[in-house]
Design an enzyme around this catalytic site. Structure first.
Site, PDB file in Angstrom:
ATOM      1  N   ARG A 290       0.867  -1.180   0.000  1.00 57.96           N
ATOM      2  CA  ARG A 290       0.000   0.000   0.000  1.00 57.96           C
ATOM      3  C   ARG A 290       0.902   1.227   0.000  1.00 57.96           C
ATOM      4  O   ARG A 290       1.911   1.272   0.704  1.00 57.96           O
ATOM      5  CB  ARG A 290      -0.925   0.029   1.227  1.00 57.96           C
ATOM      6  CG  ARG A 290      -2.089  -0.980   1.170  1.00 57.96           C
ATOM      7  CD  ARG A 290      -3.099  -0.672   0.070  1.00 57.96           C
ATOM      8  NE  ARG A 290      -4.189  -1.642   0.001  1.00 57.96           N
ATOM      9  CZ  ARG A 290      -4.232  -2.681  -0.835  1.00 57.96           C
ATOM     10  NH1 ARG A 290      -3.238  -2.910  -1.674  1.00 57.96           N
ATOM     11  NH2 ARG A 290      -5.277  -3.497  -0.843  1.00 57.96           N
ATOM     12  N   HIS A 338      -2.059   0.149 -10.557  1.00 53.16           N
ATOM     13  CA  HIS A 338      -2.350  -0.961  -9.632  1.00 53.16           C
ATOM     14  C   HIS A 338      -2.820  -2.189 -10.432  1.00 53.16           C
ATOM     15  O   HIS A 338      -4.015  -2.401 -10.625  1.00 53.16           O
ATOM     16  CB  HIS A 338      -3.431  -0.511  -8.648  1.00 53.16           C
ATOM     17  CG  HIS A 338      -3.566  -1.398  -7.455  1.00 53.16           C
ATOM     18  ND1 HIS A 338      -4.260  -1.044  -6.340  1.00 53.16           N
ATOM     19  CD2 HIS A 338      -3.091  -2.640  -7.187  1.00 53.16           C
ATOM     20  CE1 HIS A 338      -4.216  -2.015  -5.446  1.00 53.16           C
ATOM     21  NE2 HIS A 338      -3.515  -3.003  -5.952  1.00 53.16           N
TER      22      HIS A 338
HETATM   23  P1  NDP Z   1      -0.907 -11.888   4.569  1.00 51.26           P
HETATM   24  O1  NDP Z   1      -1.978 -11.579   5.536  1.00 51.26           O
HETATM   25  O2  NDP Z   1      -0.731 -13.280   4.066  1.00 51.26           O
HETATM   26  O3  NDP Z   1       0.511 -11.435   5.160  1.00 51.26           O
HETATM   27  C1  NDP Z   1       0.719 -10.202   5.766  1.00 51.26           C
HETATM   28  C2  NDP Z   1       1.889 -10.367   6.723  1.00 51.26           C
HETATM   29  O4  NDP Z   1       2.228  -9.086   7.230  1.00 51.26           O
HETATM   30  C3  NDP Z   1       1.584 -11.263   7.916  1.00 51.26           C
HETATM   31  O5  NDP Z   1       2.599 -12.224   8.045  1.00 51.26           O
HETATM   32  C4  NDP Z   1       1.592 -10.264   9.068  1.00 51.26           C
HETATM   33  O6  NDP Z   1       2.043 -10.818  10.249  1.00 51.26           O
HETATM   34  C5  NDP Z   1       2.601  -9.264   8.576  1.00 51.26           C
HETATM   35  N1  NDP Z   1       2.607  -7.997   9.272  1.00 51.26           N
HETATM   36  C6  NDP Z   1       1.560  -7.281   9.720  1.00 51.26           C
HETATM   37  N2  NDP Z   1       1.992  -6.154  10.311  1.00 51.26           N
HETATM   38  C7  NDP Z   1       3.334  -6.162  10.227  1.00 51.26           C
HETATM   39  C8  NDP Z   1       4.352  -5.270  10.657  1.00 51.26           C
HETATM   40  N3  NDP Z   1       4.046  -4.141  11.315  1.00 51.26           N
HETATM   41  N4  NDP Z   1       5.639  -5.586  10.425  1.00 51.26           N
HETATM   42  C9  NDP Z   1       5.953  -6.732   9.784  1.00 51.26           C
HETATM   43  N5  NDP Z   1       5.019  -7.630   9.350  1.00 51.26           N
HETATM   44  C10 NDP Z   1       3.736  -7.329   9.563  1.00 51.26           C
HETATM   45  O7  NDP Z   1      -1.109 -10.857   3.365  1.00 51.26           O
HETATM   46  P2  NDP Z   1      -0.628 -10.991   1.866  1.00 51.26           P
HETATM   47  O8  NDP Z   1       0.786 -11.441   1.837  1.00 51.26           O
HETATM   48  O9  NDP Z   1      -1.638 -11.727   1.070  1.00 51.26           O
HETATM   49  O10 NDP Z   1      -0.736  -9.467   1.403  1.00 51.26           O
HETATM   50  C11 NDP Z   1       0.113  -8.466   1.984  1.00 51.26           C
HETATM   51  C12 NDP Z   1      -0.400  -7.094   1.526  1.00 51.26           C
HETATM   52  O11 NDP Z   1      -0.222  -6.960   0.137  1.00 51.26           O
HETATM   53  C13 NDP Z   1      -1.914  -6.891   1.715  1.00 51.26           C
HETATM   54  O12 NDP Z   1      -2.197  -6.430   3.015  1.00 51.26           O
HETATM   55  C14 NDP Z   1      -2.255  -5.859   0.693  1.00 51.26           C
HETATM   56  O13 NDP Z   1      -2.095  -4.559   1.241  1.00 51.26           O
HETATM   57  C15 NDP Z   1      -1.187  -6.061  -0.371  1.00 51.26           C
HETATM   58  N6  NDP Z   1      -1.757  -6.631  -1.591  1.00 51.26           N
HETATM   59  C16 NDP Z   1      -1.530  -5.943  -2.748  1.00 51.26           C
HETATM   60  C17 NDP Z   1      -2.052  -6.398  -3.942  1.00 51.26           C
HETATM   61  C18 NDP Z   1      -1.782  -5.661  -5.209  1.00 51.26           C
HETATM   62  O14 NDP Z   1      -2.475  -5.909  -6.193  1.00 51.26           O
HETATM   63  N7  NDP Z   1      -0.811  -4.785  -5.261  1.00 51.26           N
HETATM   64  C19 NDP Z   1      -2.883  -7.608  -4.008  1.00 51.26           C
HETATM   65  C20 NDP Z   1      -2.983  -8.319  -2.740  1.00 51.26           C
HETATM   66  C21 NDP Z   1      -2.458  -7.804  -1.584  1.00 51.26           C
HETATM   67  P3  NDP Z   1       1.067 -11.609  11.276  1.00 51.26           P
HETATM   68  O15 NDP Z   1       0.134 -12.449  10.459  1.00 51.26           O
HETATM   69  O16 NDP Z   1       2.044 -12.394  12.043  1.00 51.26           O
HETATM   70  O17 NDP Z   1       0.343 -10.561  12.028  1.00 51.26           O
END
Ligand code: NDP
Length: 403
Positions: A290, A338
């Site tokens: 994001r 995007h």
């Molecule tokens: P997941 O939920 O699989 O993974 C997100 C990870 O981020 C989790 O392991 C979570 O940890 C971790 N996390 C949360 N907060 C923090 C932090 N402060 N520091 C470090 N790690 C953190 O999500 P995805 O991998 O599927 O997607 C990630 C992001 O990608 C989405 O939130 C979205 O914003 C973006 N996205 C973009 C797309 C695009 O088209 N450009 C499409 C899909 C997604 P924990 O679970 O341990 O809390």
């Protein structure tokens, strides 16, 4: 009978590919993907009425839903017009039972809109990420929210790998030189490096972050990550991962940093002047998560000073990015609109997943647990793990934040 309101991005400027034309699409089909890396099965609707590989995410593609819905007596309204009180979206929302939209062209379901949509019972994200829906309001009004979990995670990971290589090897300027009729090799290679041997770190190693790490491992790079929870020890050892407690701890070790964390208060503007200054001079930064995880002006300054050697990603703020958005003209960037999660391959999966969700919901049978974000007046399924209800969403974050 239900009224389904589907908000999709506009058709191609040169027209929707002609049905049946052998030259309409670059390829004739898609590889078959039955399951994802964690074992979750790909969408399993009872049938589909579209051709996988066709453009489904724009208005004429209709996510392949029209025949299915109309054959059951339901109404489908499709529009790209979503901004402002006179938009088709706002007008049609008044009596819609279901809203479907994609994060690339989000129909923002604010608390005000949800309150005014008296029939609304289901909001489907055709893709991943429902932060365009005010989840608190959805909970309060008994609206179910569902998304097609995992449908485009690998699509985004591939985009990250592409952008990493593009920046490091200086691909885009070299290609532009060819388009311009030139052959100035020194101009191309004076900013071109090998990825081999570099240190690459991801902020977050969830579905996308881990997929990026797995895809980059064969390039003989050193891999780093930070996350709120550590990956299993066998995964760390298989990929030779170095864990860091925080992004601040990790970035000084990296030549390439990729951001794969959700936007929430912990990550908002995480990459500010201070964190960028803590990086090695000449680091490449890739952000498909994001835009507001980085400070927009700080990124531009870091590119201009040479602190960053390159920046790429597909997420902007705001979206659509205006023609004079400061990132369009900054040096050494490789931004796209995007699009990373909306390849034709991803569209086939999230269109099938949307159909699967609608089949279940219209039949009164349970929607797959991993697709649920809000259900039964509370967070549910994937939503219960990835989101949290909060009343103080920061400016510009419509609704409940992902955590
Ligand atoms: P997941 O939920 O699989 O993974 C997100 C990870 O981020 C989790 O392991 C979570 O940890 C971790 N996390 C949360 N907060 C923090 C932090 N402060 N520091 C470090 N790690 C953190 O999500 P995805 O991998 O599927 O997607 C990630 C992001 O990608 C989405 O939130 C979205 O914003 C973006 N996205 C973009 C797309 C695009 O088209 N450009 C499409 C899909 C997604 P924990 O679970 O341990 O809390």
């Amino acid at each position: 009978m239900a009224k389904v309101l589907c908000v999709l991005y506009d058709d191609p400027t040169d027209g929707y590919p002609a049905a049946g034309s052998p030259t309409a699409y670059a390829r004739d089909g898609l590889p078959r993907i039955d399951s994802y890396p964690d074992g979750q099965t790909a969408p399993t609707p009872r049938a589909i009425d579209f051709t996988p590989g066709h453009l489904l995410g724009s208005v004429s593609g209709e996510l392949g839903l029209r025949a299915f819905l109309e054959s059951r007596g339901h109404t489908l309204v499709v529009t790209s017009d979503k901004e402002g009180p006179d938009s088709v979206f706002d007008r049609e929302l008044a009596d819609a039972d279901v809203v479907v939209s994609q994060p690339f062209w989000p129909a923002y379901l604010t608390a005000e809109r949800i309150a005014g949509a008296k029939n609304l019972k289901l909001a489907v994200t055709a893709g991943i990420g429902s932060d365009h829906v005010d989840l608190d309001a959805a909970i309060a009004h008994g609206v179910t929210v569902a998304e097609v979990t995992y449908s485009n995670s690998i699509s985004v990971a591939e985009h990250v790998v592409m952008m990493t290589l593009s920046l490091v090897r200086n691909y885009l300027p070299a290609h532009q030189l060819v388009l311009d009729g030139g052959w100035h090799i020194a101009d191309c290679v004076s900013r071109s490096y090998d990825l081999e041997g570099m240190h690459v770190g991801t902020v977050a190693a969830g579905r996308i972050g881990l997929a990026v790490l797995r895809r980059l491992a064969p390039f003989d790079v050193a891999l780093h990550y930070t996350d709120r929870h550590r990956l299993p020890a066998d995964v760390e050892s298989e990929l030779g991962l170095v864990f860091h407690e925080s992004a601040a701890d990790m970035v000084p070790h990296c030549d390439v940093v990729t951001i794969n964390a959700p936007l929430h208060p912990e990550t908002e503007h995480l990459f500010d002047d201070k964190l960028l200054a803590a990086m090695k001079r000449g680091t490449y930064l890739i952000n498909t998560a994001r835009a507001r995880i980085v400070d927009q002006d700080a990124v531009r300054r870091a590119l201009e000073s040479g602190q960053l050697a390159g920046y790429a990603g597909d997420v902007w703020y705001p979206q659509p990015a205006p023609a004079d958005h400061p990132w369009r003209g900054m040096p050494h960037h490789g931004m796209t609109p995007h699009i990373s999660g909306s390849s034709l391959s991803a569209q086939a999966r999230y269109a099938a997943g949307t159909r699967e969700i609608l089949e279940s919901w219209l039949d009164g049978t349970p929607v797959r647990e991993e697709y649920l974000i809000v259900d039964g007046g509370g967070l549910a399924g994937t939503g219960a793990r990835s989101y949290a209800v909060r009343a103080d969403a920061p400016d510009g974050l419509p609704g409940t934040a992902r955590l």
